[in-house]
Write an enzyme that holds these catalytic residues in place. Structure first.
Site, PDB file in Angstrom:
ATOM      1  CD  GLU A 129      -3.454  -0.966   1.336  1.00  0.00           C
ATOM      2  OE1 GLU A 129      -3.810   0.157   1.718  1.00  0.00           O
ATOM      3  OE2 GLU A 129      -4.198  -1.954   1.318  1.00  0.00           O
TER       4      GLU A 129
HETATM    5  N1  CAA Z   1      -6.748  11.070  -4.461  1.00  0.00           N
HETATM    6  C1  CAA Z   1      -7.271  11.396  -5.671  1.00  0.00           C
HETATM    7  N2  CAA Z   1      -6.494  11.650  -6.767  1.00  0.00           N
HETATM    8  C2  CAA Z   1      -5.161  11.573  -6.608  1.00  0.00           C
HETATM    9  C3  CAA Z   1      -4.554  11.252  -5.374  1.00  0.00           C
HETATM   10  C4  CAA Z   1      -5.414  10.991  -4.267  1.00  0.00           C
HETATM   11  N3  CAA Z   1      -4.912  10.657  -3.071  1.00  0.00           N
HETATM   12  N4  CAA Z   1      -3.206  11.229  -5.536  1.00  0.00           N
HETATM   13  C5  CAA Z   1      -2.977  11.557  -6.823  1.00  0.00           C
HETATM   14  N5  CAA Z   1      -4.158  11.759  -7.466  1.00  0.00           N
HETATM   15  C6  CAA Z   1      -4.347  12.170  -8.860  1.00  0.00           C
HETATM   16  C7  CAA Z   1      -3.609  13.495  -9.102  1.00  0.00           C
HETATM   17  O1  CAA Z   1      -4.437  14.592  -8.762  1.00  0.00           O
HETATM   18  C8  CAA Z   1      -3.337  13.429 -10.584  1.00  0.00           C
HETATM   19  O2  CAA Z   1      -4.521  13.751 -11.285  1.00  0.00           O
HETATM   20  P1  CAA Z   1      -4.466  14.704 -12.608  1.00  0.00           P
HETATM   21  O3  CAA Z   1      -3.675  13.963 -13.628  1.00  0.00           O
HETATM   22  O4  CAA Z   1      -5.911  14.842 -12.958  1.00  0.00           O
HETATM   23  O5  CAA Z   1      -3.806  15.962 -12.179  1.00  0.00           O
HETATM   24  C9  CAA Z   1      -3.090  11.947 -10.834  1.00  0.00           C
HETATM   25  O6  CAA Z   1      -3.700  11.241  -9.732  1.00  0.00           O
HETATM   26  C10 CAA Z   1      -1.612  11.611 -10.908  1.00  0.00           C
HETATM   27  O7  CAA Z   1      -0.995  12.079  -9.704  1.00  0.00           O
HETATM   28  P2  CAA Z   1       0.588  12.088  -9.518  1.00  0.00           P
HETATM   29  O8  CAA Z   1       1.209  12.806 -10.681  1.00  0.00           O
HETATM   30  O9  CAA Z   1       0.875  12.539  -8.140  1.00  0.00           O
HETATM   31  O10 CAA Z   1       0.886  10.524  -9.691  1.00  0.00           O
HETATM   32  P3  CAA Z   1       2.261   9.738  -9.814  1.00  0.00           P
HETATM   33  O11 CAA Z   1       2.214   8.880 -11.026  1.00  0.00           O
HETATM   34  O12 CAA Z   1       3.410  10.658  -9.624  1.00  0.00           O
HETATM   35  O13 CAA Z   1       2.154   8.723  -8.559  1.00  0.00           O
HETATM   36  C11 CAA Z   1       2.272   8.026  -6.256  1.00  0.00           C
HETATM   37  C12 CAA Z   1       1.989   9.150  -7.282  1.00  0.00           C
HETATM   38  C13 CAA Z   1       1.879   8.598  -4.919  1.00  0.00           C
HETATM   39  C14 CAA Z   1       3.734   7.634  -6.236  1.00  0.00           C
HETATM   40  C15 CAA Z   1       1.400   6.794  -6.617  1.00  0.00           C
HETATM   41  O14 CAA Z   1       1.822   6.177  -7.803  1.00  0.00           O
HETATM   42  C16 CAA Z   1       1.398   5.760  -5.502  1.00  0.00           C
HETATM   43  O15 CAA Z   1       0.653   5.897  -4.552  1.00  0.00           O
HETATM   44  N6  CAA Z   1       2.227   4.672  -5.623  1.00  0.00           N
HETATM   45  C17 CAA Z   1       2.178   3.590  -4.694  1.00  0.00           C
HETATM   46  C18 CAA Z   1       1.263   2.504  -5.210  1.00  0.00           C
HETATM   47  C19 CAA Z   1       0.558   1.784  -4.109  1.00  0.00           C
HETATM   48  O16 CAA Z   1       0.328   2.284  -3.027  1.00  0.00           O
HETATM   49  N7  CAA Z   1       0.158   0.568  -4.402  1.00  0.00           N
HETATM   50  C20 CAA Z   1      -0.611  -0.182  -3.494  1.00  0.00           C
HETATM   51  C21 CAA Z   1      -1.209  -1.385  -4.159  1.00  0.00           C
HETATM   52  S1  CAA Z   1      -2.499  -2.126  -3.165  1.00  0.00           S
HETATM   53  C22 CAA Z   1      -1.727  -2.954  -1.986  1.00  0.00           C
HETATM   54  O17 CAA Z   1      -0.558  -2.882  -1.812  1.00  0.00           O
HETATM   55  C23 CAA Z   1      -2.637  -3.778  -1.082  1.00  0.00           C
HETATM   56  C24 CAA Z   1      -1.881  -4.473  -0.017  1.00  0.00           C
HETATM   57  O18 CAA Z   1      -0.729  -4.612  -0.096  1.00  0.00           O
HETATM   58  C25 CAA Z   1      -2.414  -5.022   1.123  1.00  0.00           C
HETATM   59  P1  FAD Z   2       9.422  -0.967  -6.341  1.00  0.00           P
HETATM   60  O1  FAD Z   2       8.418   0.048  -6.735  1.00  0.00           O
HETATM   61  O2  FAD Z   2      10.240  -1.584  -7.403  1.00  0.00           O
HETATM   62  O3  FAD Z   2      10.379  -0.333  -5.243  1.00  0.00           O
HETATM   63  C1  FAD Z   2      11.663  -0.874  -4.908  1.00  0.00           C
HETATM   64  C2  FAD Z   2      12.321   0.076  -3.912  1.00  0.00           C
HETATM   65  O4  FAD Z   2      12.538   1.365  -4.553  1.00  0.00           O
HETATM   66  C3  FAD Z   2      11.445   0.361  -2.690  1.00  0.00           C
HETATM   67  O5  FAD Z   2      12.262   0.509  -1.549  1.00  0.00           O
HETATM   68  C4  FAD Z   2      10.797   1.688  -3.020  1.00  0.00           C
HETATM   69  O6  FAD Z   2      10.391   2.438  -1.872  1.00  0.00           O
HETATM   70  C5  FAD Z   2      11.915   2.384  -3.788  1.00  0.00           C
HETATM   71  N1  FAD Z   2      11.409   3.451  -4.672  1.00  0.00           N
HETATM   72  C6  FAD Z   2      10.623   3.308  -5.777  1.00  0.00           C
HETATM   73  N2  FAD Z   2      10.333   4.518  -6.288  1.00  0.00           N
HETATM   74  C7  FAD Z   2      10.944   5.435  -5.508  1.00  0.00           C
HETATM   75  C8  FAD Z   2      11.006   6.862  -5.514  1.00  0.00           C
HETATM   76  N3  FAD Z   2      10.379   7.596  -6.441  1.00  0.00           N
HETATM   77  N4  FAD Z   2      11.736   7.468  -4.538  1.00  0.00           N
HETATM   78  C9  FAD Z   2      12.373   6.751  -3.588  1.00  0.00           C
HETATM   79  N5  FAD Z   2      12.335   5.401  -3.513  1.00  0.00           N
HETATM   80  C10 FAD Z   2      11.621   4.748  -4.466  1.00  0.00           C
HETATM   81  N6  FAD Z   2      -0.566  -4.707  -4.881  1.00  0.00           N
HETATM   82  C11 FAD Z   2      -1.858  -4.666  -5.303  1.00  0.00           C
HETATM   83  O7  FAD Z   2      -2.181  -4.007  -6.281  1.00  0.00           O
HETATM   84  N7  FAD Z   2      -2.814  -5.369  -4.644  1.00  0.00           N
HETATM   85  C12 FAD Z   2      -2.547  -6.116  -3.552  1.00  0.00           C
HETATM   86  O8  FAD Z   2      -3.468  -6.729  -2.972  1.00  0.00           O
HETATM   87  C13 FAD Z   2      -1.192  -6.192  -3.099  1.00  0.00           C
HETATM   88  N8  FAD Z   2      -0.863  -6.987  -2.043  1.00  0.00           N
HETATM   89  C14 FAD Z   2       0.461  -7.179  -1.720  1.00  0.00           C
HETATM   90  C15 FAD Z   2       0.827  -8.122  -0.755  1.00  0.00           C
HETATM   91  C16 FAD Z   2       2.155  -8.378  -0.487  1.00  0.00           C
HETATM   92  C17 FAD Z   2       2.513  -9.421   0.526  1.00  0.00           C
HETATM   93  C18 FAD Z   2       3.168  -7.630  -1.155  1.00  0.00           C
HETATM   94  C19 FAD Z   2       4.617  -7.883  -0.876  1.00  0.00           C
HETATM   95  C20 FAD Z   2       2.818  -6.677  -2.080  1.00  0.00           C
HETATM   96  C21 FAD Z   2       1.467  -6.437  -2.381  1.00  0.00           C
HETATM   97  N9  FAD Z   2       1.090  -5.519  -3.374  1.00  0.00           N
HETATM   98  C22 FAD Z   2      -0.217  -5.453  -3.802  1.00  0.00           C
HETATM   99  C23 FAD Z   2       2.106  -4.782  -4.110  1.00  0.00           C
HETATM  100  C24 FAD Z   2       2.709  -3.632  -3.321  1.00  0.00           C
HETATM  101  O9  FAD Z   2       1.816  -2.564  -3.233  1.00  0.00           O
HETATM  102  C25 FAD Z   2       4.028  -3.258  -4.009  1.00  0.00           C
HETATM  103  O10 FAD Z   2       4.953  -4.301  -3.713  1.00  0.00           O
HETATM  104  C26 FAD Z   2       4.567  -1.929  -3.549  1.00  0.00           C
HETATM  105  O11 FAD Z   2       3.720  -0.876  -3.987  1.00  0.00           O
HETATM  106  C27 FAD Z   2       6.010  -1.685  -4.028  1.00  0.00           C
HETATM  107  O12 FAD Z   2       6.170  -1.969  -5.386  1.00  0.00           O
HETATM  108  P2  FAD Z   2       7.388  -2.915  -5.880  1.00  0.00           P
HETATM  109  O13 FAD Z   2       7.328  -4.135  -5.070  1.00  0.00           O
HETATM  110  O14 FAD Z   2       7.282  -3.045  -7.347  1.00  0.00           O
HETATM  111  O15 FAD Z   2       8.700  -2.126  -5.487  1.00  0.00           O
END
Ligand code: CAA
Ligand code: FAD
Length: 381
Positions: free
Chosen positions: A363
């Site tokens: 996340e």
């Molecule tokens: N709410 C609504 N809109 C948002 C927003 C928010 N919190 N944050 C950004 N946006 C919108 C922006 O306003 C922008 O919109 P416009 O193009 O209309 O201006 C658009 O999204 C793009 O924003 P950014 O340019 O800031 O986006 P970016 O490509 O630079 O990415 C980031 C920003 C914060 C790094 C984002 O990519 C991010 O959150 N990355 C992490 C991914 C992540 O959390 N993955 C989780 C997967 S789920 C999971 O992990 C479940 C689990 O494990 C249990």
């Molecule tokens: P990368 O993005 O390749 O990152 C590698 C390293 O580089 C990290 O330390 C990161 O912080 C760093 N890094 C990357 N970009 C930057 C930057 N701009 N500046 C500084 N440092 C940076 N995803 C889903 O969609 N749904 C799920 O249900 C879900 N469940 C998950 C459950 C588990 C157990 C795990 C391990 C992952 C899950 N994920 C899920 C994916 C998870 O959200 C990603 O693993 C996470 O967002 C990081 O992406 P990545 O693993 O590709 O690492």
């Protein structure tokens, strides 16, 4: 901010605490050993109304507030972080997007099934080449008649294979970057949807994490969530809420590790006295307790904002960042306090240690939370 839980919130806390101690605790060793999804426990959680805590009653949920829901994840994760993430992903990012962005027909069809636990939800954003940079996804969705045809793959999907519905993100306009992403509600039985073998993880045993593959997966237009191009905003705004769930999971891990370490420090004797009487150990416990309390305040502050219907993106990121770092540091110190015994499977602290790590990764990694937070800060200067 009100720091006192309401009667209803306290009732939820007591109920889940008891459920975690009586039903979940006895299952943790088996989950650890077999790495098998705890289907029976999840079924019981559905019967208790825990799979739809913040979903309105008119859609079959318990109609309670976000704080009550966060209390439930916190209490469950004190005992099992794996079950904590199953619940958090199901509710925060597997169900909420439909409540927030679904049509009336989508809400009426899916929410009662998800809120009752008949269906389990999942969220598929990440791909092998697009984790932190989620907008770099390669999965495409092409409109054909009254369907979209999806091709591509997802990675790391929590509840993969166990879930019935997946909120899937794909590019409908690949040249438009984050504005070309669209969200879909995908059902596990749709032709072309495949769940691949699950990852063998360091921790969170019992919580499934799988890749998904889409080969000409036909999704009816009626299952498009929101408008074309709105998908990234849907993902990001749901992660704002989801991150409070992961903060609560991390808080539960930290509290579980602290409680175990404090109890052990009172019992374990070396040099003729309990190790807790030695300042080197007592000060560790004091520092752990301060961090856990601070994580608690940040987490419930973010939850309280959501309960009052306010935005909490910044507060959710702060809570997720601090609580996950606290889970890791507390688990490390807990293993240290247990000495050699902490390094064995005989005590739960080695599990807390392994489970804590991932809260700093999913996340949005700790680095990504710092990006989100610094953007908030600089926006206002
Ligand atoms: N709410 C609504 N809109 C948002 C927003 C928010 N919190 N944050 C950004 N946006 C919108 C922006 O306003 C922008 O919109 P416009 O193009 O209309 O201006 C658009 O999204 C793009 O924003 P950014 O340019 O800031 O986006 P970016 O490509 O630079 O990415 C980031 C920003 C914060 C790094 C984002 O990519 C991010 O959150 N990355 C992490 C991914 C992540 O959390 N993955 C989780 C997967 S789920 C999971 O992990 C479940 C689990 O494990 C249990
Ligand atoms: P990368 O993005 O390749 O990152 C590698 C390293 O580089 C990290 O330390 C990161 O912080 C760093 N890094 C990357 N970009 C930057 C930057 N701009 N500046 C500084 N440092 C940076 N995803 C889903 O969609 N749904 C799920 O249900 C879900 N469940 C998950 C459950 C588990 C157990 C795990 C391990 C992952 C899950 N994920 C899920 C994916 C998870 O959200 C990603 O693993 C996470 O967002 C990081 O992406 P990545 O693993 O590709 O690492």
């Amino acid at each position: 901010m009100n720091l006192t839980f309401t009667d209803e919130q306290q009732m939820m806390q007591r109920m889940v605490h008891q459920f975690a101690e009586e039903k979940v605790q006895p299952e943790t060793a088996r989950m650890e050993r077999e790495d098998r999804f705890p289907a029976e426990i999840v079924r019981e959680m559905g019967e208790l109304g825990l799979m739809g805590i913040p979903i309105p009653e008119k859609y079959g949920g318990a109609g309670m507030d976000v704080t009550s829901y966060i209390l439930a994840i916190h209490e469950i994760s004190r005992v099992s972080a794996a079950l904590g993430v199953i619940l958090s992903v199901h509710t925060s990012v597997g169900t909420y997007p439909i409540l927030d962005f679904g049509t009336d027909a989508q809400k009426e069809h899916y929410l009662p099934k998800l809120a009752s636990g008949e269906y389990l939800g999942a969220f598929a954003l990440s791909e092998s080449g697009a984790g932190s940079d989620a907008a770099a996804m390669k999965t495409t969705a092409v409109k054909k008649g009254d369907s979209y045809v999806l091709n591509g793959s997802k990675m790391w999907i929590t509840n993969g294979g166990a879930a019935d519905t997946y909120i899937v993100f794909a590019k409908t306009a690949p040249d438009k970057g984050s504005r070309g992403i669209t969200a879909f509600i995908v059902e596990k039985d749709m032709p072309g949807f495949h769940v691949l073998p699950r990852e063998k993880k360091m921790g969170l045993h019992g919580s499934y994490t799988t890749p998904l593959s889409f080969e000409d997966l036909h999704v009816p237009e009626a299952n498009r969530l929101g408008q074309e191009g709105e998908g990234f905003r849907i993902a990001m705004s749901n992660l704002d809420a989801g991150r409070i769930g992961i903060a609560a999971q991390a808080l539960g891990i930290a509290e579980g590790a602290l409680d175990a370490a404090a109890a052990y420090a009172k019992e374990r004797k070396q040099f003729g006295r309990p190790i807790g009487d030695m300042q080197g150990i007592a000060f560790k416990l004091a520092d752990m307790a301060v961090r856990v309390e601070a994580a608690k305040l940040l987490t419930y502050r973010a939850a309280d904002l959501r309960t009052r219907g306010e935005k909490a993106g910044k507060e959710a990121s702060m809570a997720k960042l601090f609580a996950s770092e606290t889970a890791m540091s507390t688990a490390i110190e807990a293993v240290q306090i247990f000495g050699g015994y902490g390094y064995t499977e005989d005590y739960p602290v080695e599990r807390f240690f392994r489970d804590a790590k991932v809260t700093q990764i999913y996340e949005g990694t700790s680095e990504i939370q710092r990006i989100v937070l610094s953007k908030h800060m600089l926006k206002h200067t």
